[in-house]
Design an enzyme around this catalytic site. Structure first.
Site, mmCIF file in Angstrom:
data_model
loop_
_atom_site.group_PDB
_atom_site.id
_atom_site.type_symbol
_atom_site.label_atom_id
_atom_site.label_comp_id
_atom_site.label_asym_id
_atom_site.label_seq_id
_atom_site.Cartn_x
_atom_site.Cartn_y
_atom_site.Cartn_z
ATOM 1 N N HIS A 188 -4.258 -1.610 -4.770
ATOM 2 C CA HIS A 188 -3.826 -2.931 -5.252
ATOM 3 C C HIS A 188 -4.997 -3.884 -5.140
ATOM 4 O O HIS A 188 -6.059 -3.531 -4.618
ATOM 5 C CB HIS A 188 -2.634 -3.453 -4.429
ATOM 6 C CG HIS A 188 -2.932 -3.532 -2.950
ATOM 7 N ND1 HIS A 188 -3.718 -4.510 -2.407
ATOM 8 C CD2 HIS A 188 -2.561 -2.726 -1.920
ATOM 9 C CE1 HIS A 188 -3.825 -4.325 -1.100
ATOM 10 N NE2 HIS A 188 -3.134 -3.238 -0.775
ATOM 11 N N HIS A 246 -7.006 -9.724 4.190
ATOM 12 C CA HIS A 246 -5.797 -10.453 4.611
ATOM 13 C C HIS A 246 -6.132 -11.638 5.517
ATOM 14 O O HIS A 246 -5.645 -12.750 5.286
ATOM 15 C CB HIS A 246 -4.829 -9.504 5.317
ATOM 16 C CG HIS A 246 -3.963 -8.710 4.385
ATOM 17 N ND1 HIS A 246 -3.148 -9.290 3.437
ATOM 18 C CD2 HIS A 246 -3.768 -7.367 4.271
ATOM 19 C CE1 HIS A 246 -2.495 -8.357 2.773
ATOM 20 N NE2 HIS A 246 -2.853 -7.180 3.254
ATOM 21 N N SER A 300 0.806 -1.215 0.000
ATOM 22 C CA SER A 300 0.000 0.000 0.000
ATOM 23 C C SER A 300 0.842 1.271 0.000
ATOM 24 O O SER A 300 0.423 2.289 -0.567
ATOM 25 C CB SER A 300 -0.942 0.000 1.211
ATOM 26 O OG SER A 300 -1.851 -1.070 1.135
#
Length: 605
Positions: free
Chosen positions: A452, A413, A207
């Protein structure tokens, strides 16, 4: 001797030196490891693009020299640096450096103009060796065409990949007979495209690196922001590039705002104020933020502001940074109630959690006190965005506002898609706040994108029927009946994240973990540490299906992926985003939309 003859003679010498180096390499015994070849690094890198008048640092490094550097020449379009940058100190160091550095040349806080192509040629030589590097840079100015934007609002959904956008639409709007019952706010913007995300060092980005590309128009490396990574040990001395927040303030006196659901010194907001090789230098990032003085700062991360004597502080000194901001004229708020009552100060600091703010599902719907603990009155992203716009729009010169939906990423995540998608819906509703403001004004560019991607994918639906559970309850093709999310209070968020028919979501990369394909009542890690590897967390979905991972055993969670991310835009300059773009192009499209021209500003002065 004529200059042509001298150039030919010098060329023969350099070729001979290169040949001797190559011959020595061939003759080395195979049993000995060949030493690293000498190398010249030019920063900024080849094919870098600059806004004319944008400030940056230039650095040339010589690496792995087998003997002392005897000559080191750096030219731009055939001219020495002292001529290209008159009045700027050119620093050259050839001793006392740590390996692999052998020599370096640095000149800081410089600009290039006029627009055009600039070629940097660097040559280093010593006894029996030669190394050289050339880089071509492009310098551009905004073109006077079409209506200009006075304000820019950039929404960054951290990890906001296209499947997450689809899932947000499904949960928020629903479908009937294959047609959506409504569109997301971002879907209704006029232009849509895709953004590539790789950095200068690797195919997969983080990031800090990717947000830095948006902020500066330049590539960087994983963990870096606002700099080109060099080979010195100091993370703060890497060559810098001026970012859009700095330019907006310096060139036009615009207001600047940063709003996030993360720690305000986290990678994405940090990339719009700071210059460092390590994104974990949180206190340094905060110092640079304080020096820049954004007009609005809202998010989590109060632990970085509190003196170390205060419980929860993460400082190593007793500075009260909140008090320092108040002395600079900031109003301070620490709750949703305080935010609603603060009025319209000229500057605002809002810190609503010691760390990252809790996600929308937990703070806005489930409200589990064991999860929220002492932070039961956190504002949502819509409230923060509305207040930021209200304050920033007081500036007659316009404003730049970055709004981050941070925990889309922070929930994907750990493979918790429901929490990630609820935060995506929250960001979309904040886009709605911006769209309503823009509709009244007609002078505001809105951009929605991601830094992303993540590997989340929607296979179909999941529903337990006829005794089928686990993987057998994943329904595909004609068995994938529509999910049964409901929104009875019409707030855009499903009332229950765990309906009888939900989405069947999978991930393309993950560690070993267990999944029962149902939402988790509280956030939890998919893995725990066992020796030097990560194994399934026995407390999370203990009766779930074991999903064998495809990542190294050292990875405890799902990781970023490389796919392009969507971008949508509306308002003056939105047409610049209706295409496939490199992530650095986002900066130049914003600059073009604003007509932000340092050279024009200098001419007026």
């Amino acid at each position: 001797m004529s200059s042509t003859v001298m150039q030919r003679s010098r060329g023969r010498v350099l070729l001979l030196a290169a040949a001797l180096v190559a011959l020595a390499a061939v003759a080395s015994p195979l049993s000995q490891a060949a030493p690293a070849a000498p190398e010249v690094v030019v920063l900024p890198i080849d094919r870098a693009q600059f806004l004319a008048g944008q400030r940056f640092d230039l650095r040339v490094e010589v690496l792995n020299a087998p003997s002392p550097v005897q000559t080191l020449s750096v030219l731009i379009n055939g001219q020495p640096l002292s001529s290209v940058f008159p009045g700027k100190k050119v620093e050259e160091v050839r001793s006392g450096l740590q390996a692999p550095l052998s020599a370096l040349v640095t000149v800081r806080d410089v600009t290039l103009a006029p627009e055009g192509t600039y070629t940097v040629s660097a040559v280093a030589a010593g006894s029996g060796w030669l190394a050289q590097k050339a880089a071509s840079w492009q310098v551009v100015r905004p073109v006077a065409e079409g209506p200009r934007a006075k304000n820019v609002i950039l929404f960054i959904g951290d990890g906001f990949s296209l499947p997450v956008r689809t899932a947000a639409r499904i949960l928020s709007k629903g479908l009937t007979e294959g047609k959506y019952r409504g569109w997301l706010e971002m879907d209704q913007l006029e232009y849509h495209g895709f953004v590539t995300t790789s950095g200068m060092d690797a195919l997969a980005t983080d990031s800090a690196n990717s947000a830095s590309a948006y902020a500066t128009g330049h590539k960087s490396a994983v963990n870096a922001m606002g700099v080109y990574p060099d080979h010195t040990p100091d993370p703060q001395d890497d060559p810098r590039v001026e970012n859009i927040a700095e330019l907006a303030k310096r060139v036009r006196g615009m207001a600047v705002g940063l709003v996030t659901t993360a720690d305000i010194t986290d990678a994405t907001p940090g990339a719009f104020v700071a210059h460092t090789r390590r994104r974990s230098e949180y206190l340094t990032i905060l110092d640079q933020m304080e020096a820049l003085e954004p007009d609005v700062i809202m998010g989590g991360g109060s632990s970085r502001f509190l003196p170390k004597s205060t419980p929860g502080s993460r400082r190593n000194d007793n500075r009260d940074v909140i008090a320092e901001f108040e002395q600079r004229g900031y109003a301070f708020v620490d709750s949703a109630a305080a935010l609603a009552q603060v009025g319209t100060p000229k500057k605002l600091l809002g810190l609503f959690h010691l760390d990252n703010m809790d996600v929308y599902l937990d703070r806005g719907l489930l409200k589990n006190p064991q999860v929220l603990k002492n932070f039961t009155d956190q504002p949502n992203l819509m409230q923060m965005t509305a207040k930021a716009i209200e304050i920033l729009s007081q500036n007659p010169n316009g404003f730049f506002l970055m709004v981050e939906g941070a925990s889309i990423d922070k929930q994907l995540h750990p493979l918790d898609w429901e929490r990630g998608v609820y935060d995506a819906i929250e960001m979309d509703q904040a886009v709605g706040v911006a769209r309503r403001f823009a509709a009244e004004r007609g002078d505001t560019l809105i951009i929605v994108t991601a830094d992303h991607s993540h590997s989340m994918s929607i296979t179909g639906t999941y529903h337990e029927l006829d005794g089928k559970t686990g993987r057998d309850a994943v329904r595909v093709y004609q068995e994938a009946i529509y999910p049964t999310f409901e929104d009875k209070d019409k707030d855009g968020f499903p009332d229950d994240p765990c309906p009888s028919v939900t989405l069947a979501v999978g991930f393309a990369n993950h560690p070993d973990y267990k999944d029962d394909f149902k939402c988790n009542p509280v956030p939890s890690s998919p893995t725990v540490s066992q020796g030097n590897r990560w194994v399934p967390n026995p407390q999370r979905d203990p009766d779930g299906v074991l999903l064998t991972g495809n990542l190294p055993y050292s990875e405890p969670q799902e990781v970023h992926t490389v796919e392009d991310v969507p971008v949508s835009a509306g308002g003056p300059g939105a047409r610049y985003f209706g295409r496939v773009m490199d992530n650095t192009d986002v900066f130049f499209a914003m600059v073009q939309a604003l007509g932000l021209d340092p050279l024009l500003s200098a001419a007026k002065r």
